[in-house]
Each structure stands twice: as structure tokens, then as C-alpha cells.
Design an enzyme around this catalytic site. Structure first.
Site, mmCIF file in Angstrom:
data_model
loop_
_atom_site.group_PDB
_atom_site.id
_atom_site.type_symbol
_atom_site.label_atom_id
_atom_site.label_comp_id
_atom_site.label_asym_id
_atom_site.label_seq_id
_atom_site.Cartn_x
_atom_site.Cartn_y
_atom_site.Cartn_z
ATOM 1 N N HIS A 182 -8.227 -5.693 3.713
ATOM 2 C CA HIS A 182 -8.320 -3.958 3.783
ATOM 3 C C HIS A 182 -7.434 -3.953 2.880
ATOM 4 O O HIS A 182 -6.771 -2.712 2.582
ATOM 5 C CB HIS A 182 -8.717 -3.638 4.809
ATOM 6 C CG HIS A 182 -8.561 -1.795 5.056
ATOM 7 N ND1 HIS A 182 -9.563 -1.335 3.752
ATOM 8 C CD2 HIS A 182 -7.698 -1.404 6.011
ATOM 9 C CE1 HIS A 182 -9.323 0.066 5.066
ATOM 10 N NE2 HIS A 182 -8.614 0.063 5.750
ATOM 11 N N ASP A 238 1.540 8.262 -27.941
ATOM 12 C CA ASP A 238 1.018 6.836 -26.771
ATOM 13 C C ASP A 238 1.964 6.910 -26.049
ATOM 14 O O ASP A 238 3.069 7.201 -26.012
ATOM 15 C CB ASP A 238 0.631 5.376 -27.586
ATOM 16 C CG ASP A 238 -0.400 4.992 -27.097
ATOM 17 O OD1 ASP A 238 -0.308 4.326 -26.128
ATOM 18 O OD2 ASP A 238 -1.148 3.931 -27.436
ATOM 19 N N TRP A 292 -1.364 -7.702 5.862
ATOM 20 C CA TRP A 292 -1.231 -7.039 4.848
ATOM 21 C C TRP A 292 0.409 -7.139 4.422
ATOM 22 O O TRP A 292 1.522 -7.156 3.487
ATOM 23 C CB TRP A 292 -1.507 -5.811 4.524
ATOM 24 C CG TRP A 292 -0.581 -4.817 4.430
ATOM 25 C CD1 TRP A 292 -0.656 -3.721 6.034
ATOM 26 C CD2 TRP A 292 1.194 -4.598 4.022
ATOM 27 N NE1 TRP A 292 0.512 -2.757 6.185
ATOM 28 C CE2 TRP A 292 1.189 -3.234 4.652
ATOM 29 C CE3 TRP A 292 1.280 -4.551 2.991
ATOM 30 C CZ2 TRP A 292 2.021 -2.217 4.222
ATOM 31 C CZ3 TRP A 292 2.051 -3.165 2.461
ATOM 32 C CH2 TRP A 292 2.782 -2.556 2.789
ATOM 33 N N SER A 332 2.529 -7.067 -12.924
ATOM 34 C CA SER A 332 2.278 -6.046 -13.392
ATOM 35 C C SER A 332 2.881 -4.538 -13.231
ATOM 36 O O SER A 332 2.654 -3.122 -14.423
ATOM 37 C CB SER A 332 -0.033 -5.555 -12.979
ATOM 38 O OG SER A 332 -0.195 -4.190 -13.668
ATOM 39 N N SER A 333 2.958 -3.939 -11.766
ATOM 40 C CA SER A 333 3.541 -3.063 -11.549
ATOM 41 C C SER A 333 5.084 -2.860 -12.774
ATOM 42 O O SER A 333 5.475 -1.857 -12.524
ATOM 43 C CB SER A 333 3.812 -2.454 -10.137
ATOM 44 O OG SER A 333 2.723 -3.097 -9.590
ATOM 45 N N HIS A 368 9.414 -0.569 2.405
ATOM 46 C CA HIS A 368 9.114 1.272 2.620
ATOM 47 C C HIS A 368 9.351 2.144 1.066
ATOM 48 O O HIS A 368 8.949 3.210 1.510
ATOM 49 C CB HIS A 368 9.839 1.410 4.067
ATOM 50 C CG HIS A 368 10.303 2.972 4.188
ATOM 51 N ND1 HIS A 368 9.032 3.097 5.409
ATOM 52 C CD2 HIS A 368 10.368 4.421 3.692
ATOM 53 C CE1 HIS A 368 8.343 4.307 5.520
ATOM 54 N NE2 HIS A 368 8.869 5.616 4.812
ATOM 55 N N GLU A 395 8.059 1.257 -1.417
ATOM 56 C CA GLU A 395 6.103 1.669 -1.411
ATOM 57 C C GLU A 395 5.665 2.424 -1.034
ATOM 58 O O GLU A 395 4.657 3.084 -1.680
ATOM 59 C CB GLU A 395 5.867 -0.126 -0.845
ATOM 60 C CG GLU A 395 4.604 -0.255 -1.007
ATOM 61 C CD GLU A 395 3.929 -0.241 -2.724
ATOM 62 O OE1 GLU A 395 4.593 -0.718 -3.141
ATOM 63 O OE2 GLU A 395 2.858 -0.267 -2.042
ATOM 64 N N TYR A 429 7.105 5.426 -0.372
ATOM 65 C CA TYR A 429 6.656 6.263 -1.562
ATOM 66 C C TYR A 429 6.735 6.338 -3.229
ATOM 67 O O TYR A 429 6.160 6.766 -3.580
ATOM 68 C CB TYR A 429 8.277 7.221 -0.907
ATOM 69 C CG TYR A 429 8.835 6.990 -0.462
ATOM 70 C CD1 TYR A 429 8.662 9.014 0.301
ATOM 71 C CD2 TYR A 429 8.821 6.449 0.921
ATOM 72 C CE1 TYR A 429 8.592 8.869 1.488
ATOM 73 C CE2 TYR A 429 9.367 7.110 2.245
ATOM 74 C CZ TYR A 429 9.428 8.395 2.442
ATOM 75 O OH TYR A 429 9.037 8.679 3.873
ATOM 76 N N SER A 445 1.622 18.984 -6.939
ATOM 77 C CA SER A 445 2.130 20.265 -7.317
ATOM 78 C C SER A 445 1.770 20.861 -8.432
ATOM 79 O O SER A 445 2.718 21.748 -9.594
ATOM 80 C CB SER A 445 4.142 19.543 -8.313
ATOM 81 O OG SER A 445 4.683 19.293 -6.537
ATOM 82 N N HIS A 476 13.043 0.855 9.688
ATOM 83 C CA HIS A 476 12.243 1.543 11.237
ATOM 84 C C HIS A 476 11.418 1.259 11.274
ATOM 85 O O HIS A 476 10.694 1.440 12.025
ATOM 86 C CB HIS A 476 12.150 3.298 11.153
ATOM 87 C CG HIS A 476 11.432 3.036 9.951
ATOM 88 N ND1 HIS A 476 12.018 4.696 9.075
ATOM 89 C CD2 HIS A 476 10.616 3.332 9.320
ATOM 90 C CE1 HIS A 476 11.255 4.876 7.717
ATOM 91 N NE2 HIS A 476 9.752 3.082 8.213
ATOM 92 N N HIS A 477 10.540 -0.020 10.642
ATOM 93 C CA HIS A 477 9.399 -0.499 10.588
ATOM 94 C C HIS A 477 9.750 -2.357 11.492
ATOM 95 O O HIS A 477 8.644 -3.042 11.809
ATOM 96 C CB HIS A 477 8.649 -1.081 9.245
ATOM 97 C CG HIS A 477 8.495 -0.616 8.720
ATOM 98 N ND1 HIS A 477 7.703 -0.039 8.606
ATOM 99 C CD2 HIS A 477 9.051 0.308 7.334
ATOM 100 C CE1 HIS A 477 6.828 0.839 7.522
ATOM 101 N NE2 HIS A 477 8.120 0.963 7.049
ATOM 102 N N THR A 525 10.631 16.231 2.241
ATOM 103 C CA THR A 525 9.989 16.327 2.492
ATOM 104 C C THR A 525 9.810 17.770 3.021
ATOM 105 O O THR A 525 8.043 18.655 2.476
ATOM 106 C CB THR A 525 8.982 15.068 3.049
ATOM 107 O OG1 THR A 525 9.584 13.890 2.857
ATOM 108 C CG2 THR A 525 7.259 14.918 2.964
ATOM 109 N N LYS A 557 9.713 20.444 -0.162
ATOM 110 C CA LYS A 557 8.267 20.304 -0.531
ATOM 111 C C LYS A 557 7.324 20.974 -0.248
ATOM 112 O O LYS A 557 6.473 21.913 -0.858
ATOM 113 C CB LYS A 557 7.330 18.578 -0.838
ATOM 114 C CG LYS A 557 8.515 18.219 -1.659
ATOM 115 C CD LYS A 557 7.814 16.865 -1.933
ATOM 116 C CE LYS A 557 8.681 15.840 -3.076
ATOM 117 N NZ LYS A 557 8.809 15.878 -4.457
ATOM 118 N N ARG A 603 -2.229 -2.714 18.000
ATOM 119 C CA ARG A 603 -3.279 -2.997 16.647
ATOM 120 C C ARG A 603 -3.801 -3.969 16.357
ATOM 121 O O ARG A 603 -2.926 -4.587 17.257
ATOM 122 C CB ARG A 603 -2.563 -1.966 14.982
ATOM 123 C CG ARG A 603 -1.150 -2.876 14.951
ATOM 124 C CD ARG A 603 -0.089 -2.959 13.859
ATOM 125 N NE ARG A 603 -0.674 -2.597 12.667
ATOM 126 C CZ ARG A 603 0.492 -2.143 11.340
ATOM 127 N NH1 ARG A 603 1.483 -2.011 11.371
ATOM 128 N NH2 ARG A 603 -0.713 -1.870 10.244
#
Lengths: 345, 561
Positions: free
Chosen positions: B81, B110, B145, B183-184, B267, B269, B271, B282, B316-317, B342, B345, B464
Site C-alpha cells: 500500500h 515539447d 515501505w 525513471s524519476s 524526507h 521525498e 516534499y 497556487s 526526525h524520522h 510552509t 505559503k 502502527r
């Protein structure tokens, strides 16, 4: 617009708030493993921080969502409305709303770091107890090096004492968590992590592994049982004895020796001389005072004769994937083993 | 006169080449718009797959001692998931949107490297199918994950542990994310070059639409963050198959090496998954407020600031792994700092609404829903930066609440805003408004019913990644409530699928500019011709199409930028 958007918005805005408040009240009482029901100074500090950040967050939430909902109502498109003024920005405002959250966050940060040093510094002096919590897949072993005791599933401690927990694992990463008493510290192979907590009042507190550690991560619970110091002393001296050798349970004892239990489990006075000489090859819990424990099988079951019989009948049905094989015991063998093991108080 | 017979040759019927057939046009295309649509359709397919996995999780946890899934299956499902939603839904969805919209927004014909672009898409498709095919081999990844070592590798060379994956499960995961990483990287390089080199005359960096800005920042994050994941998965594969011991404490390796490598990708990631959403919001809020974005420069540069700071917050993880206190203080500080841009924004979005003429079309509803939900995800995120409180709630359901408010309340709401906003450009037809509104309200209710109670379960001590829980811990009612919420969300998605299928054929024709929008993609046909623009537009402000439609009050006359 005809869409009843704003009405919905308000209802929606109130929903989480109402939910939040009612369920926090619900959370703060009762015997749950709730972090809002602290029973010791470490959890108390952590809970205090929660109430503090809840206050700050609620304030910000109400103000910002309030402005949002107000803008939605106030500036919704109405017939004949002129084109709005094309405003591109305002530097003063930008500075204000950069500085304002900075101040907020700075205050939060100060509290954070102050409390962090408090709960991370293990106090010296006063009553101290040293325990090693060993994370297995998937159960907890507790070694008392000073008292020379090894137990499992139940961590028995005296109240009003600094319990200094050393965390050890030789397999995967686990995490030691007793919500009512202390937050988590991971049990990392190769890292000598340690933590402390202290219990104010006698009672039983739910603890659980909190780092995903494989198939039965869900069933890796334990109890912290806090006793008044004098009762704790009695408990210690009881645990230091070798296992009782009551001829009444000789059949169970014989089965324990003959059915292969001793390949993984140690009992002082049967296949061990004392707690210090337990070899690494004994991968199951030490059973010397099995009968005195609250929980069995890594906290999956309460320690009752019925549950133990269920476990011995087919451990894999109770907790799929655990290390204990189905020994194919007959009902009478199970009864004898249960009687013997439960007699080991 | 001699008669000569002219041999009648049969008229040459030229065989249609494969690339000219309908299927062939899609399979061989290098057109950014077609590739973008393929990305989005693929991503949505995986969204449905990941959503079904989520429903299985919630069904298993609806009641204590659930028996719907066995523990092994549950662990595979929750791993897939997360992996599916992150790597196969949100990332390709934003790549697809960017692919479609960015060249149009900057007035290009293009992407810079059309064939690299197609390559990136096909890798995502096959990488995704490769990952999901693990279910066919009964070997779906089951290590979570974030695939913490040593759980994902032990069993090698006698380390005393029961691995999560005795067989090839985690190989599927490691190889899958390596493929998707390729790919990314390809996509990110393409965006960076396109945005730097192919902007229309007059479109300076400071006149780019904010979605382009955020895609640019996201692309840089991908380029700098992914190598770390690649290294981590590579070492994992070496440990698993060639007997190295990078993550094994018993051989002087270190399990925390995995966590540092993974989260220094992980991390940024986060963002990568949310900055494009900021860009979408926006774009949408100003159009439906009939005003320019408030504080363009601050919105753009706060995105850049978030990008830089996102590389300084990874630990922080890991507050509970026993880092030194001073290191924790550093990461608490950087995490707190990232909340400031943040917040800036959010304030700018609110100021964009202020004094506007708000029209609540579906894209606007989703954008407003985004602001409302993302705020919650931001606030509980700040709570998680409070280290001692984090000791209590990390790896509990509180974290699940936080990440779903950010990724579902945030990213998914923005994705639906984008779909409703740009669908008319892509197809020439509008999605049905009424169905869109129904979907929005179902989703808003569903998200809060599903994810809000998770905060409380976390506070009540529910960890979890548990496949079952005992009935006497006080978690029963809230879990049931969450399951109800999950099915409300599923209903919303069904409404969307119905809307999508019917509107594709019978939707109201949109014209080239249904929203009276401001940016260049609306200044061409819907759908645009393969060459996008007959003549490349010349840009004089941040709202070139607004200027064209309102020559009297054009931005370049009244505002200098």
C-alpha cells in the site's frame, strides 16, 4: 453561489474539534495504555508537552480555518460583483507572517529541547534498579543483572525507583514502549541504547514493541508490574530461588525433560544451575518461575491453565510463525505439563 | 504511330505504419501530452490498486482479532500500500501532470528530450507491473515501505534473526524502487532542462507559473535525493545476495546506516510528493478568486527554501533510535524551521482569497479542501517535531494520521483539483460539476472520518503495522469508525470514475478557456495540436493570457515584474 458550501464548512470545522475534545476526555481516563494517563514522571513530562502543543495547535487551527471559512463566505461570488482589485502582494505583510510563526515555533522549540534534556538524562542517586530488556522475535526477556534474575513477558519493578533500562537485541530492531510510563526507545542491534522511567503508583501497565519486527510484531507485548518496594523485595527473593521440585508434578517435569522442551527453555534446578549460566542456545523464555507470570507467549495470552493448554496444543495456531513447534502432545501430556509449569511460582 | 500499351499498374495502397494506427500512436509517441496522459492513467490505475490494499487493511482492523488476512498477507498488503501510493501513484501522477502542463505553461512545443520522456514512462509502467507481479509469485514485499534492515535481510550468514523475507519478497522491492528511480531521474533531468532552456521569449524565471516553479524544485530534489535510495537498495541487495554486511551489527555493519541513507532520501521525498501540490493550488486559487496569487515571490522562494531545508531534517524520522541529544536538538530545530516557509505559503493562499470573487467550481473546492486539510497535516507535523512527545507517538497511529493528512488531505486533494482543472484542456470536455461536488464532499467527510481518529488511537497507545489487536485495549470503536470512513472515500472514488467515463464521451464541450484562466496553456485549442502553439507566444508578465484578454489592465502595465 447556490452551493451550501459555507454551511458545510462550518459543520466540518466543528466536527474534528468536537471529536477531538470528546475523545481526549475519553482518552485521559480509563485503564488504556494511553499516553494521556501518565503514571510516572517521564510520561508526565511527555503528556504535558502534548497539552501544550495541543493548545498552540488548536489556536492556530481555529484562527487559520476561521479566516479560511470567513473568506469563503465573505468573498463568494455574487451577482453584479465587480472584478476584484488585482493585488499582487505586500512586503510588510509577508514579513509579519514570516516572523509571527517564527516566534511561535521558537517558543515550542525551547520547550522541546528543555524537556528533551530532562527525559533523556538518566537521574543519578535515589533508588535505582538496573534491568536489561532483550528484544526477541517476538517476546521480551528481562534480565536483572544485580539481582541475577531472568524473566519474560512481565517487567516487575518497585514504585518510586529510577528504573534504568538497557536495551539489547541480536536480531532485528524492536522498540520499547510503555505509553503510561515512557515513550519509545528503539532496541537496535549493535547499539547500546538505554532509557529510564519511574512509576508513581502500583499497578500493571501495558507495554508493546513499537518497531515493525516481522510477522508477529503485533503480538509482542509485555506488562510492567509496579509493586511497592517491600513487595518487590519479596518478589526478588522468590525469583532468585531454583524451581520448586514438588513430587506431585513429577510427570510434568519428566515430560519437560523428555519432550525436547529443554532444547530451548531453561529452568534453574532442572537443566540450569543458576541464572548466570544460561547458554545462548536456549532461545526460548526462561521458565523457572513461569507460574508467577501474568502473560505468556509474548503477551498474547493471559497466564491461565486453559490458555497454556491451548498454547501447548498448537502454538502455531495461537501465534503463527513463532519459534515454538507443535510438539504433538496428547491431552494428558498437556495436562501434566500445564500442572507442572503453573506450579513454578 | 506505333501503339504502345501502357501497363496499368495498380494504385499503390500504402500500408499504414504501426505508428499511425490508434494504438501505435500511443505506444510510439514522444509527444509530451500523450506521455503525460499515459502517466496519469497509469498512476490512477495504481491508485485504485493501492486503494484496494487500503480497504483490505481497514477491513482487517475493523474489529479486534480480525481474521480477514493472515499476518503474512497483512504485512505484504501494508508494505505494498505504501510503496504503491508513493512510488506508483503520487510520483507518476505529478510527473504526468508536469509533462502535460509544464511545456504548455512555458510556451514550449515539447519537453527537451522527448524520447527520454517516453523511456521514463515505460520504465514506470514496467517497474510498477514488476512490483505488483510479486503477488503472483506469493512473494510480495513485506518489510514495510521503508524496508528497515536488518529485518529485510537477515538470514544471511547466520545472523540470529527471523527475516521478514525468507525468499525474494524484498528483492522485488529493492529492484522495483531502483527501476522507478531510473525513471524519476530521467523525468527530473528532462524537466530541469525543459524549464531552463525552452521558455517562450519574455518568460523569465520570475514570470514562470508557480506550478512550473514547484516542478523545477521537485526535480532538483529528485536529482539529489534519489542517489541515496539507490545506494541504500544497492547495498541491501549486496547484503542479501553477495554476503556483504553493510547493515549487520554482528559483522560490524550498522542497521542505522540503512535508516540514515533511506531517510536522507525519504524526507526530501515527502516534499517531492507535496511541492507539486503546492504548485497546483497556487494556480487554481487565483483563477477561481479572479485575482493574481498574493506574494508570488514569497510563494516561489518559500518552495525553494523548503527544498533546501528538506535535506536537513531526515533524522526526525529517527528520534527514537537513540541518537545523541545534541543531534536530536539539531534535527528538532531544522524540522521546526521548515514549518516557517510552509506557514508563509498558507498565509499567501489566504491572502489570495481575500478581496476576491470566489467561484466554487470543483477545482476550487478541492484546492480549498487542500488548504484546510494540509493545515491539519502541518500542525500535527509540528507536534511530531517535539522530540519527547515524538518518543510517545512515533510509530503509532498518530504518525499514520499525520502522513495521511499530508498525502491524502494534501497531495490527493491537489491532484483532484488538478484533474478537474486541466481535464477540459486535455479532452476538450468538462467533467460533470454536480458529480464533482458530490465527490468532494464525500472525500472531505471520508478523509476526516478515516484519519482524524488515528490521532486519538496513537495517543491511546496503538502502534502502527500491527495486523491485529486485543479487544480490551480501548481501540475498538475508533477502528470501526475509520473503516467506515475508508469506504466513504472508496465511494467518492467510484463517483469520480463514473464521472470520468461519462464526461469523456458526453461531457459539456469546454472550449479553449473554460475557467477564464491566466496562463498560456489556455491560449491554445483544447486539446492542443501536437505542436501546442501556432506561434510561440511572447510573454510580458506573470499572467500572459490575462494580459492578452485584458489589454487595458494588463499586468505589465500596472505591475513591474
Amino acid at each position: 453561489m447556490r452551493i451550501p458550501l459555507f454551511r458545510g464548512k462550518i459543520r466540518w470545522g466543528l466536527l474534528p474539534l468536537a471529536l477531538l475534545l470528546s475523545s481526549l476526555l475519553f482518552a485521559a481516563c480509563g485503564g488504556n495504555p494511553s499516553i494521556l494517563n501518565p503514571a510516572g514522571p517521564v510520561a508526565q513530562e511527555e503528556a504535558n508537552l502534548f497539552w501544550f502543543i495541543l493548545g498552540v495547535a488548536t489556536f492556530v487551527f481555529v484562527v487559520v480555518e476561521g479566516i479560511l471559512i470567513w473568506s469563503i463566505i465573505r468573498f463568494r461570488e455574487r451577482p453584479g460583483m465587480p472584478t476584484p482589485r488585482q493585488i499582487h502582494g505586500n512586503t510588510t505583510l509577508e514579513i509579519v507572517w514570516t516572523v509571527a510563526p517564527s516566534i511561535f515555533l521558537f517558543v515550542v522549540l525551547v520547550f522541546t529541547i528543555r524537556t528533551m534534556f530532562q527525559v533523556d538524562t538518566i537521574p543519578t542517586g535515589g533508588q535505582q534498579l538496573e534491568v536489561t530488556a532483550v528484544g526477541h522475535q517476538w517476546w521480551w526477556e528481562f534480565d536483572y543483572p544485580t539481582q541475577k534474575i531472568i524473566t519474560a513477558d512481565d517487567l516487575v519493578v518497585p514504585t518510586g525507583t529510577v528504573v534504568h533500562v538497557k536495551l539489547y537485541s541480536n536480531n532485528v530492531i524492536h522498540s520499547f514502549w510503555v505509553p503510561n510510563l515512557t515513550g519509545k526507545t528503539d532496541v537496535v542491534p549493535g547499539h547500546d541504547n538505554e532509557k529510564w522511567f519511574s512509576v508513581d503508583k502500583p499497578g500493571t501497565y501495558h507495554g508493546q514493541c513499537a518497531e515493525y519486527c516481522g510477522l508477529q510484531h503485533a503480538n509482542m507485548a509485555f506488562n510492567v508490574i509496579a509493586l511497592p518496594p517491600d513487595q518487590f523485595a519479596t518478589w526478588v527473593s522468590g525469583q532468585q530461588q531454583a524451581a520448586a521440585n514438588n513430587p506431585q508434578y513429577a510427570r510434568g517435569l519428566a515430560l519437560f525433560k523428555s519432550k525436547g522442551c529443554t532444547a530451548c527453555h531453561g529452568i534453574v534446578g532442572v537443566n540450569l544451575n543458576d541464572f548466570n549460566t544460561q547458554p545462548q542456545t536456549l532461545v526460548g523464555p526462561n521458565l523457572t518461575h513461569f507460574g508467577s507470570r501474568d502473560l505468556i507467549a509474548g503477551g498474547v495470552l493471559k497466564n491461565t491453565p486453559e490458555n497454556l493448554a491451548k498454547w501447548l496444543h498448537d502454538p502455531q495456531a495461537v501465534k503463527p510463525g513463532n519459534d515454538m513447534p507443535n510438539l504433538g502432545l496428547s491431552q494428558s501430556e498437556i495436562n501434566d505439563l500445564v500442572a507442572y509449569l503453573e506450579s513454578l511460582k | 504511330m506505333a501503339t504502345s500499351t501502357i501497363v496499368e499498374r495498380p494504385a499503390l495502397v500504402r500500408q499504414k505504419r504501426f505508428s499511425e494506427t490508434y494504438i501505435g500512436q500511443w505506444l510510439t509517441t514522444t509527444d509530451h501530452k500523450k506521455i503525460g496522459i499515459m502517466y496519469m492513467v497509469t498512476a490512477f490505475f495504481f491508485f485504485v490498486v493501492g486503494g484496494l490494499e487500503a480497504l483490505l487493511i481497514r477491513t482487517q482492523l475493523a474489529l479486534p482479532d480480525g481474521k480477514v488476512l493472515d499476518p503474512q498477507t497483512y504485512n505484504e498488503i501494508f508494505t505494498m500500500h505504501g510503496t504503491t501510493m508513493i512510488f506508483l501513484f503520487v510520483m507518476p501522477m505529478f510527473t504526468g501532470l508536469g509533462n502535460y502542463v509544464v511545456p504548455l505553461m512555458i510556451g514550449a512545443r515539447d519537453m527537451a528530450f522527448p524520447r527520454l520522456n517516453a523511456f521514463g514512462y515505460w520504465i514506470v509502467l514496467f517497474g510498477g507491473l514488476f512490483l505488483q507481479s510479486s503477488f503472483l509469485f506469493h512473494a510480495a514485499p513485506d518489510g514495510g515501505w521503508f524496508a528497515y534492515a536488518p529485518l529485510t535481510e537477515c538470514g544471511v550468514q547466520g545472523v540470529n534473526c527471523i527475516p521478514a523475507t525468507p525468499s525474494i519478497n524484498m528483492d522485488f522491492w529493492a529492484l522495483g524502487v531502483l527501476l522507478l528511480g531510473i525513471s524519476s531521474i530521467a523525468g527530473a533531468l528532462n524537466f530541469v532542462v525543459t524549464i531552463f532552456k525552452l521558455r517562450a521569449p519574455g518568460m523569465t524565471i520570475n514570470r514562470m507559473p508557480l506550478f512550473v516553479w514547484m516542478t523545477l524544485v521537485t526535480s532538483f530534489l529528485l536529482l539529489f535525493a534519489l542517489p541515496s535510495l539507490t545506494a541504500a537498495s544497492g547495498l541491501l541487495l549486496l547484503d542479501r545476495h553477495l554476503g556483504t554486511h553493510f547493515y549487520q551489527a554482528a559483522f560490524n555493519g550498522d542497521p542505522l546506516l540503512w535508516q540514515h541513507l533511506f531517510w536522507s532520501f525519504g524526507h526530501p521525498e515527502v516534499y517531492i510528493l507535496i511541492l507539486p501540490a503546492f504548485g497546483i493550488v497556487s494556480e487554481v486559487l487565483p483563477v477561481f478568486s479572479r485575482k493574481p496569487i498574493f506574494g508570488y515571490t514569497f510563494v516561489a522562494w518559500s518552495g525553494v527554501a523548503i527544498g533546501f531545508l528538506s535535506f536537513t531534517v531526515w533524522a526526525h524520522h529517527m528520534f527514537a533510535v537513540g541518537l545523541p541529544v545534541v543531534a536530536q536538538a539539531f534535527f528538532a530545530t531544522s524540522t521546526t524551521l521548515i514549518a516557517i516557509p510552509t506557514a508563509v505559503k498558507i498565509f499567501n493562499w489566504l491572502a489570495t482569497l481575500y478581496g476576491g470573487k470566489l467561484s466554487f467550481k470543483t477545482p476550487m473546492l478541492f484546492a480549498l479542501g487542500f488548504v484546510a486539510m494540509f493545515l491539519i497535516g502541518g500542525l500535527n507535523g509540528v507536534a511530531l517535531a517535539i522530540v519527547p512527545f515524538d518518543y510517545q507517538v512515533t510509530d503509532s497511529y498518530f504518525v499514520i494520521a499525520h502522513l495521511h493528512y499530508v498525502l491524502f488531505g494534501g497531495a490527493v486533494f491537489a491532484i483532484f483539483a488538478a484533474i478537474f482543472y486541466w481535464f477540459p484542456k486535455m479532452t476538450g470536455r468538462l467533467l460533470n460539476e454536480r458529480l464533482g461536488q458530490i465527490q468532494f464532499w464525500l472525500m472531505l467527510i471520508g478523509v476526516n472520518v478515516t484519519f482524524f481518529p488515528m490521532h486519538i488511537l496513537g495517543l491511546l497507545g496503538m502502534p502502527r503495522r500491527i495486523y491485529t489487536y486485543a479487544p480490551d485495549l480501548g481501540w475498538n470503536e475508533l477502528n470501526l469508525l475509520e473503516t467506515v470512513g475508508a469506504f466513504i472515500i472508496a465511494a467518492a472514488i467510484l463517483v469520480f470514475l463514473f464521472n470520468f467515463v461519462t464526461s469523456l464521451r458526453q461531457g459539456q464541450p469546454a472550449g479553449s478557456d473554460p475557467w477564464d484562466a491566466f496562463t498560456l496553456e489556455w491560449d491554445t485549442a483544447s486539446p492542443p495540436e501536437p505542436y501546442n502553439f501556432k506561434t510561440i507566444p511572447v510573454v510580458r508578465s506573470r499572467r500572459p493570457f490575462y494580459d492578452k484578454k485584458n489589454p487595458e489592465t494588463a499586468d505589465w502595465k500596472v505591475a513591474v515584474h
